[in-house]
Motif scaffolding. Structure first.
Motif, PDB file in Angstrom:
ATOM      1  N   ALA A  57       0.810  -1.215   0.000  1.00 31.99           N
ATOM      2  CA  ALA A  57       0.000   0.000   0.000  1.00 31.99           C
ATOM      3  C   ALA A  57       0.847   1.270   0.000  1.00 31.99           C
ATOM      4  O   ALA A  57       0.424   2.296  -0.547  1.00 31.99           O
ATOM      5  CB  ALA A  57      -0.931   0.005   1.214  1.00 31.99           C
ATOM      6  N   THR A  58       2.030   1.212   0.593  1.00 29.99           N
ATOM      7  CA  THR A  58       2.810   2.439   0.776  1.00 29.99           C
ATOM      8  C   THR A  58       3.178   3.120  -0.546  1.00 29.99           C
ATOM      9  O   THR A  58       2.877   4.311  -0.734  1.00 29.99           O
ATOM     10  CB  THR A  58       4.066   2.156   1.611  1.00 29.99           C
ATOM     11  N   PRO A  59       3.841   2.464  -1.500  1.00 24.20           N
ATOM     12  CA  PRO A  59       4.174   3.198  -2.737  1.00 24.20           C
ATOM     13  C   PRO A  59       2.945   3.635  -3.518  1.00 24.20           C
ATOM     14  O   PRO A  59       2.934   4.720  -4.120  1.00 24.20           O
ATOM     15  CB  PRO A  59       5.026   2.193  -3.535  1.00 24.20           C
ATOM     16  N   PHE A  60       1.882   2.802  -3.515  1.00 21.37           N
ATOM     17  CA  PHE A  60       0.666   3.200  -4.226  1.00 21.37           C
ATOM     18  C   PHE A  60      -0.041   4.353  -3.506  1.00 21.37           C
ATOM     19  O   PHE A  60      -0.614   5.246  -4.139  1.00 21.37           O
ATOM     20  CB  PHE A  60      -0.276   2.005  -4.373  1.00 21.37           C
ATOM     21  N   GLY A  61      -0.009   4.320  -2.170  1.00 18.25           N
ATOM     22  CA  GLY A  61      -0.594   5.419  -1.413  1.00 18.25           C
ATOM     23  C   GLY A  61       0.144   6.717  -1.649  1.00 18.25           C
ATOM     24  O   GLY A  61      -0.469   7.793  -1.793  1.00 18.25           O
ATOM     25  N   LEU A  62       1.465   6.628  -1.739  1.00 16.33           N
ATOM     26  CA  LEU A  62       2.251   7.826  -2.026  1.00 16.33           C
ATOM     27  C   LEU A  62       1.979   8.332  -3.439  1.00 16.33           C
ATOM     28  O   LEU A  62       1.915   9.547  -3.697  1.00 16.33           O
ATOM     29  CB  LEU A  62       3.738   7.525  -1.848  1.00 16.33           C
TER      30      LEU A  62
END
Length: 526
Positions: A57-62
């Motif tokens: 989720a982190t890179p997509f959330g960013l």
């Protein structure tokens, strides 16, 4: 009406220049790249569990932040993602874990112990790269948070200062952690930062002395599996033994009856030749050596004051002269609690830092420093390392199948972790149980005096205050005659003389609240 809408729109529009926006987006892109690289590293290490979702989720959330136009939403989402990443790396998947999964070729995370990385290689260089990527990602993330905070024109200056402080703290934490990774051999603080709580792979971290087997090895014979297949009655229901052991985090289980292995099982990536950590199941090995030293007249009696062998304690106070070896063996010394698990100098802990808080022989208080003192006594009376004495008197004569190792406090001090540090194969730990089951005899040879075995394992309050604990063996009134050794994170050596049985259970965690009852059941069903 149109003026009102225009005012509202203005209040929601970030007060930033195109240059500010550009800098923030560049920082976001760098952070996205680093977190994506960390995700790839995570996949290649093949040891993720629930927190893999966070790393996905982190890179997509960013990336979603690039599309958002409301600065408050950008800031809040970035903060939540950063907080999740930091918590994961502090408590669930530390940089030490990341490094060792590459350096040793297999995972050291408890839920995935022994799982090889997808590349099938051992590479300390990739371990360093993994840690650098993770730490750099967190620092870039924090910098991005500061830049996003600067985009919100309604954000007070004090709040922007907080965001900047977060960045500084994360950079400082990363620097401290990098220092700690290089300093575990010379700093207890570094060990606490990097290693945190103990686990069953600590033997890989610490220096150790090898305890050599003696050829020819004397493997135990194998018999038929019990019929019907063993089951466990636990929490009001009956379960298949294998399912119960697997679900409780067991790594090794061995059940022996009449010197014959009836059941031998390995789970969670472990095999017969895997190394298990003893934790406090090392303690009965220490008490066994004390009994042997008495039989060899190296030690006069368990009622000798400890100061007879460690005169440094006498110089610290007369009260130490009232503490006997029996008090140390029965955990009734009256010493203050000390658990110097990651100590660099156990001698100093035992000889200089011990304190008396009560009269000896009056109260049971399980305290690891007692076993450290017994180890120092053994070192003095034998004139060498305790591991060498164990090799000569127990490990070799029992015909253990493999070498063992005894972790030391540090290379400089060189004292074995008497209270916890023995590691070896589960089947070899089972032989200590068999030695006691046979009253100290092995293949017609007396290795430990029968009187010592009886004295070590009886439920008695005549000579000490606790009926449930004797010379580093436990017992319980509702299981008369049986006794056992138990270690942190669920390590057990269980002896049932009435059933002519020894059972061993090792694991990555306790997994169940009442192993003695379960092991007693199984002893009756063999």
């Amino acid at each position: 009406m149109s003026e009102t809408k225009h005012a509202q729109a203005a209040s929601e529009t970030p007060d930033r220049s195109p240059r500010q926006r550009s800098v923030s987006e560049i920082a976001l892109l760098v952070t996205i790249a680093l977190t994506a690289l960390h995700l790839v590293d995570h996949v290649l290490r093949a040891d993720a569990r629930g927190w893999q979702i966070l790393h996905v989720a982190t890179p997509f959330g960013l990336a979603a932040l690039l599309a958002l136009r409301r600065p408050w939403l950008r800031l809040v989402l970035a903060f939540l993602l950063l907080a999740g990443l930091q918590v994961t790396h502090m408590f669930l998947e530390t940089p030490d874990d990341q490094y060792n999964t590459w350096a040793t070729g297999t995972s050291r995370l408890l839920h995935a112990i022994g799982t090889p990385n997808l590349l099938g290689i051992s590479s300390p260089a990739l371990g360093v790269a993994s840690v650098v990527v993770a730490l750099t990602a967190s620092a870039a993330f924090a910098l991005t948070l500061v830049l996003l905070a600067g985009e919100v024109h309604t954000l007070r200056r004090s709040a922007r200062t907080v965001a900047t402080v977060v960045l500084v703290l994360i950079l400082l934490a990363d620097a401290v952690y990098l220092w700690a990774l290089t300093a575990t051999g010379r700093s207890e603080v570094a060990r606490a930062i990097v290693w945190q709580d103990s686990d069953v792979l600590d033997y890989r971290r610490l220096p150790a002395r090898t305890i050599h087997r003696r050829l020819p090895a004397l493997p135990l014979s194998r018999g038929p599996e019990p019929s019907p297949p063993l089951t466990v009655t636990a929490d009001g229901g009956r379960r298949d033994l294998d399912d119960f052991l697997r679900d409780t985090g067991t790594t090794a289980f061995i059940a022996i009856k009449g010197n014959v292995i009836r059941t031998e099982r390995y789970f969670n990536g472990y095999r017969r030749d895997s190394v298990v950590a003893s934790f406090s199941t090392a303690k009965p090995f220490v008490s066994t050596l004390v009994g042997i030293a008495i039989a060899e007249h190296r030690i006069h009696s368990v009622d000798d004051p400890v100061t007879r062998y460690l005169p440094e304690l006498a110089r610290r106070g007369a009260g130490f002269g009232r503490i006997t070896l029996r008090h140390l063996l029965t955990m009734s010394s009256g010493l203050a609690q000390q658990d110097p698990y990651y100590s660099l100098d156990l001698r100093a802990e035992a000889l200089a830092n011990t304190r008396i808080i009560g009269p000896p022989g009056t109260r049971f208080d399980y305290n690891n420093i007692n076993t450290v003192l017994l180890g120092l006594v053994l070192e003095r009376v034998t004139g060498g390392p305790v591991s060498a004495y164990l090799e000569d008197k127990v490990w070799g004569p029992l015909g253990m199948e493999a070498d063992a190792a005894w972790s030391m406090d540090s290379s400089a001090s060189g004292l074995e972790q008497m209270q916890a540090g023995l590691s070896g194969r589960a089947v070899d730990f089972a032989k200590l149980g068999l030695l006691y089951l046979h009253k100290g005899s092995w293949q017609g040879r007396t290795l430990v005096p029968p009187a010592w075995v009886e004295e070590s394992t009886r439920a008695d309050t005549v000579t000490d205050p606790a009926s449930q604990f004797q010379y580093n063996w436990w017992m319980r009134p509702d299981l008369p005659g049986d006794y056992w050794s138990r270690g942190n994170h669920g390590q057990w050596i269980y002896v049932s003389p009435g059933q002519d049985a020894v059972l061993v259970r090792y694991g990555v965690e306790d997994g169940y609240h009442d192993w003695p009852t379960v092991l007693a059941q199984l002893a009756r069903r063999l």
